[in-house]
Design a protein around this motif. Structure first.
Motif, PDB file in Angstrom:
ATOM      1  N   ASP A   5      -4.835   1.233  16.965  1.00 48.99           N
ATOM      2  CA  ASP A   5      -3.962   0.658  16.406  1.00 48.99           C
ATOM      3  C   ASP A   5      -2.858   1.853  15.610  1.00 48.99           C
ATOM      4  O   ASP A   5      -3.453   2.926  15.518  1.00 48.99           O
ATOM      5  N   LYS A   6      -1.813   1.630  15.618  1.00 47.23           N
ATOM      6  CA  LYS A   6      -0.724   2.446  15.561  1.00 47.23           C
ATOM      7  C   LYS A   6      -0.135   2.449  14.262  1.00 47.23           C
ATOM      8  O   LYS A   6       0.067   1.218  13.674  1.00 47.23           O
ATOM      9  N   PHE A   7      -0.157   3.256  13.344  1.00 49.96           N
ATOM     10  CA  PHE A   7       0.281   3.274  11.710  1.00 49.96           C
ATOM     11  C   PHE A   7       1.581   4.004  11.693  1.00 49.96           C
ATOM     12  O   PHE A   7       1.833   5.164  12.297  1.00 49.96           O
ATOM     13  N   GLU A   8       2.364   3.980  10.602  1.00 48.81           N
ATOM     14  CA  GLU A   8       3.370   4.868  10.036  1.00 48.81           C
ATOM     15  C   GLU A   8       3.308   5.069   8.680  1.00 48.81           C
ATOM     16  O   GLU A   8       2.909   4.281   8.042  1.00 48.81           O
ATOM     17  N   GLN A  15       4.244   8.869  12.691  1.00 47.38           N
ATOM     18  CA  GLN A  15       3.435   7.791  13.403  1.00 47.38           C
ATOM     19  C   GLN A  15       2.376   8.120  14.297  1.00 47.38           C
ATOM     20  O   GLN A  15       2.546   9.317  14.895  1.00 47.38           O
ATOM     21  N   SER A  16       1.352   7.597  14.255  1.00 47.07           N
ATOM     22  CA  SER A  16      -0.074   8.177  15.036  1.00 47.07           C
ATOM     23  C   SER A  16      -1.007   7.042  15.003  1.00 47.07           C
ATOM     24  O   SER A  16      -1.037   5.907  14.474  1.00 47.07           O
ATOM     25  N   ALA A  28     -10.252  12.408  -1.570  1.00 52.50           N
ATOM     26  CA  ALA A  28      -9.738  11.280  -0.780  1.00 52.50           C
ATOM     27  C   ALA A  28     -10.707  10.089  -0.731  1.00 52.50           C
ATOM     28  O   ALA A  28     -11.906  10.271  -0.775  1.00 52.50           O
ATOM     29  N   ASN A  29     -10.267   8.627  -0.950  1.00 54.92           N
ATOM     30  CA  ASN A  29     -11.011   7.522  -0.765  1.00 54.92           C
ATOM     31  C   ASN A  29     -11.034   7.378   1.014  1.00 54.92           C
ATOM     32  O   ASN A  29     -10.097   7.142   1.583  1.00 54.92           O
ATOM     33  N   PHE A  30     -12.483   7.668   1.317  1.00 53.09           N
ATOM     34  CA  PHE A  30     -12.475   7.419   2.858  1.00 53.09           C
ATOM     35  C   PHE A  30     -12.275   6.409   3.301  1.00 53.09           C
ATOM     36  O   PHE A  30     -12.394   5.963   4.714  1.00 53.09           O
ATOM     37  N   ALA A  31     -12.398   5.254   2.512  1.00 57.28           N
ATOM     38  CA  ALA A  31     -11.881   3.667   3.215  1.00 57.28           C
ATOM     39  C   ALA A  31     -10.396   3.816   3.421  1.00 57.28           C
ATOM     40  O   ALA A  31      -9.985   2.608   3.976  1.00 57.28           O
ATOM     41  N   ALA A  32      -9.387   4.640   3.003  1.00 59.93           N
ATOM     42  CA  ALA A  32      -8.148   4.469   2.884  1.00 59.93           C
ATOM     43  C   ALA A  32      -7.557   5.398   4.056  1.00 59.93           C
ATOM     44  O   ALA A  32      -8.332   6.467   4.547  1.00 59.93           O
ATOM     45  N   LEU A  33      -6.221   5.282   4.314  1.00 57.12           N
ATOM     46  CA  LEU A  33      -5.768   5.947   5.606  1.00 57.12           C
ATOM     47  C   LEU A  33      -5.237   7.215   4.556  1.00 57.12           C
ATOM     48  O   LEU A  33      -4.861   7.033   3.159  1.00 57.12           O
ATOM     49  N   GLU A  34      -4.956   8.289   5.306  1.00 55.76           N
ATOM     50  CA  GLU A  34      -4.268   9.454   4.593  1.00 55.76           C
ATOM     51  C   GLU A  34      -3.325  10.202   5.663  1.00 55.76           C
ATOM     52  O   GLU A  34      -3.926  10.468   6.831  1.00 55.76           O
ATOM     53  N   CYS A  35      -2.230  10.506   5.498  1.00 54.85           N
ATOM     54  CA  CYS A  35      -1.300  11.050   6.163  1.00 54.85           C
ATOM     55  C   CYS A  35      -1.614  12.560   6.431  1.00 54.85           C
ATOM     56  O   CYS A  35      -1.737  13.135   5.279  1.00 54.85           O
ATOM     57  N   PRO A  36      -1.897  12.966   7.668  1.00 52.92           N
ATOM     58  CA  PRO A  36      -2.283  14.385   7.769  1.00 52.92           C
ATOM     59  C   PRO A  36      -0.824  15.397   7.614  1.00 52.92           C
ATOM     60  O   PRO A  36      -1.072  16.537   7.289  1.00 52.92           O
ATOM     61  N   GLU A  44      -0.652   1.024   0.309  1.00 53.00           N
ATOM     62  CA  GLU A  44       0.652   0.335   0.269  1.00 53.00           C
ATOM     63  C   GLU A  44       1.701   0.606   1.096  1.00 53.00           C
ATOM     64  O   GLU A  44       2.735  -0.294   1.353  1.00 53.00           O
ATOM     65  N   THR A  45       1.981   1.951   1.225  1.00 49.25           N
ATOM     66  CA  THR A  45       3.056   2.637   1.881  1.00 49.25           C
ATOM     67  C   THR A  45       3.027   2.560   3.446  1.00 49.25           C
ATOM     68  O   THR A  45       3.761   2.721   4.068  1.00 49.25           O
ATOM     69  N   PHE A  46       1.665   2.499   3.854  1.00 50.67           N
ATOM     70  CA  PHE A  46       1.455   2.566   5.379  1.00 50.67           C
ATOM     71  C   PHE A  46       1.976   1.134   5.840  1.00 50.67           C
ATOM     72  O   PHE A  46       1.724   0.026   5.540  1.00 50.67           O
ATOM     73  N   ARG A  47       2.434   1.309   7.215  1.00 52.81           N
ATOM     74  CA  ARG A  47       2.552  -0.374   7.730  1.00 52.81           C
ATOM     75  C   ARG A  47       2.239  -0.003   9.424  1.00 52.81           C
ATOM     76  O   ARG A  47       2.150   1.005  10.054  1.00 52.81           O
ATOM     77  N   GLU A  48       1.703  -1.142  10.010  1.00 52.23           N
ATOM     78  CA  GLU A  48       1.234  -0.963  11.267  1.00 52.23           C
ATOM     79  C   GLU A  48       2.269  -1.104  12.245  1.00 52.23           C
ATOM     80  O   GLU A  48       3.368  -1.824  11.809  1.00 52.23           O
ATOM     81  N   VAL A  49       2.463  -0.066  13.396  1.00 55.51           N
ATOM     82  CA  VAL A  49       3.698  -0.233  14.144  1.00 55.51           C
ATOM     83  C   VAL A  49       3.172  -0.983  15.414  1.00 55.51           C
ATOM     84  O   VAL A  49       2.247  -1.141  15.784  1.00 55.51           O
ATOM     85  N   ASN A  50       4.257  -1.913  15.708  1.00 56.31           N
ATOM     86  CA  ASN A  50       4.140  -2.844  16.864  1.00 56.31           C
ATOM     87  C   ASN A  50       4.098  -2.060  18.121  1.00 56.31           C
ATOM     88  O   ASN A  50       5.134  -1.467  18.495  1.00 56.31           O
TER      89      ASN A  50
END
Length: 57
Positions: A5-8, A15-16, A28-36, A44-50
């Motif tokens: 899955d690709k996220f932004e 995006q990656s 960090a919460n390892f259950a959540a995403l973190e932007c490198p 709440e700020t991440f969205r999945e890219v189609n």
């Protein structure tokens, strides 16, 4: 969450694939995403890219 899955990031718009958003900071919460790039970890700020390719008619 599938690793293909690709996220932004909602802050820096990086995006990656989901696997690239693995948390790297110690607190960090390892259950959540973190932007490198900007270390944003607000889920709440991440969205999945189609990733579907649209073919021209």
């Amino acid at each position: 969450m599938e690793s293909k899955d690709k996220f932004e990031c909602g802050i820096c718009y990086y995006q990656s694939l989901a696997k690239d958003f693995t948390p790297i900071t110690v607190s960090a919460n390892f259950a959540a995403l973190e932007c490198p790039k900007c270390l944003n970890n607000d889920g709440e700020t991440f969205r999945e890219v189609n990733t579907e390719e649209k073919l021209a008619a």
